[in-house]
Design an enzyme around this catalytic site. Structure first.
Site, PDB file in Angstrom:
ATOM      1  N   GLU A  96      20.931  -9.833  68.999  1.00 20.96           N
ATOM      2  CA  GLU A  96      21.806  -9.538  68.997  1.00 20.96           C
ATOM      3  C   GLU A  96      22.897  -9.992  68.666  1.00 20.96           C
ATOM      4  O   GLU A  96      24.497  -9.434  68.463  1.00 20.96           O
ATOM      5  CB  GLU A  96      22.472 -10.431  70.412  1.00 20.96           C
ATOM      6  CG  GLU A  96      21.976 -10.001  71.958  1.00 20.96           C
ATOM      7  CD  GLU A  96      21.006  -9.746  72.029  1.00 20.96           C
ATOM      8  OE1 GLU A  96      20.058  -9.729  73.054  1.00 20.96           O
ATOM      9  OE2 GLU A  96      20.101 -10.391  71.032  1.00 20.96           O
ATOM     10  N   GLU A 148      14.644 -11.368  76.344  1.00 25.03           N
ATOM     11  CA  GLU A 148      15.187 -11.738  77.763  1.00 25.03           C
ATOM     12  C   GLU A 148      14.831 -11.264  78.740  1.00 25.03           C
ATOM     13  O   GLU A 148      13.614 -12.345  79.537  1.00 25.03           O
ATOM     14  CB  GLU A 148      16.287 -11.577  77.799  1.00 25.03           C
ATOM     15  CG  GLU A 148      17.195 -12.133  77.114  1.00 25.03           C
ATOM     16  CD  GLU A 148      18.790 -11.750  76.928  1.00 25.03           C
ATOM     17  OE1 GLU A 148      19.552 -12.847  76.781  1.00 25.03           O
ATOM     18  OE2 GLU A 148      19.351 -10.288  76.943  1.00 25.03           O
TER      19      GLU A 148
END
Length: 258
Positions: A135, A115
């Site tokens: 995730e 990210e």
């Protein structure tokens, strides 16, 4: 300068060299390191000595393995919801930096590490780097990634990467436009530095306007985007006069960022 939390920052020739320096933890993003990143990138936006930012990780194994799960496991109860709390979100802070940002992915960029790379303007990757958002395998959320990823790659590919949570090779990431270039690992640092040197050789106000215009106008209808007035105004700058004069005099321009 290296902070106690493992962030190294050095400004050389108008390039801020930022290194995630926790190789023993695969440069995982601890709470302290995240706070240092927010402070550093906030500062770059208004630092006249910084014209570009080059972000990488220490060692050759990982750019960043993401949020420090050992630290998160020690916390009581739920983690803070994204975009909540009293501090700025680190990914948004990197994204909002007024100066151009380049990520050199020297190894694995997973979860929060992916990210923070996505938040940079340009990404160069070593051949052995692997990139992804695992995730879904950890019960986490990838709040920033699930918003930014579909703006970079086709939606179906974004779903696949998010749903499966698997890391992809640097070559596959390049094929989908997640990284700009893939180079041998031993050449990554040199290639990234050369890219930044070429960047800061251009008119700084023009570069900053490009970044602001793209960031603010990407989701607007074209007619509205064309009328945006964000970022510095190069048209009325001293640098515009210098750029034209240098071209006519057949010499390199001397930019003053004003």
């Amino acid at each position: 300068m290296r902070t106690d939390n493992g962030l190294s920052v050095e400004v050389v020739d108008r390039i801020a060299h930022v290194t995630l320096d926790r190789p023993e933890r695969l440069n995982a993003l601890s709470t302290g390191l995240v706070a240092d990143l927010v402070a550093a990138f906030d500062g770059f936006s208004t630092d006249d000595d910084v014209w570009a930012v080059l972000l990488t990780g220490s060692g050759d194994r990982a750019f960043s393995a993401g949020i420090d799960l050992k630290e998160a496991n020690r916390s009581d109860g739920a983690l803070t919801m994204p975009m909540a709390g009293t501090t700025r979100n680190v990914f948004e802070t990197v994204l909002d930096c007024a100066k151009p940002t380049v990520a050199a992915l020297n190894g694995v960029a997973a979860g929060g590490g992916c990210e923070i790379a996505l938040a940079c303007d340009v990404r160069l990757a070593a051949e052995h780097a692997r990139i992804g958002l695992p995730e879904a395998k950890r019960g986490m959320g990838a709040n920033f990634g699930c918003q930014l990823l579909p703006r970079i790659v086709p939606r179906g590919i974004a779903y696949e990467l998010l749903y499966l949570g698997e890391l992809i090779s640097a070559e596959e990431a390049h094929r989908w436009g997640l990284v700009n270039r893939v180079v041998p690992g031993d050449r990554l640092a040199g290639e990234a530095l050369e890219f930044c040197r070429r960047l800061v050789a251009n008119a700084p106000l023009t570069i900053r306007r490009y970044k602001a215009m793209i960031g603010k106008g990407a989701e607007l209808p074209l007619a509205a985007a064309l009328r945006l007035q964000v970022g510095p105004n190069p048209y009325a700058s001293e640098d515009r006069v210098e750029g034209v004069r240098a071209f006519l005099e057949k010499r390199d321009p001397v930019w003053r960022a004003r």
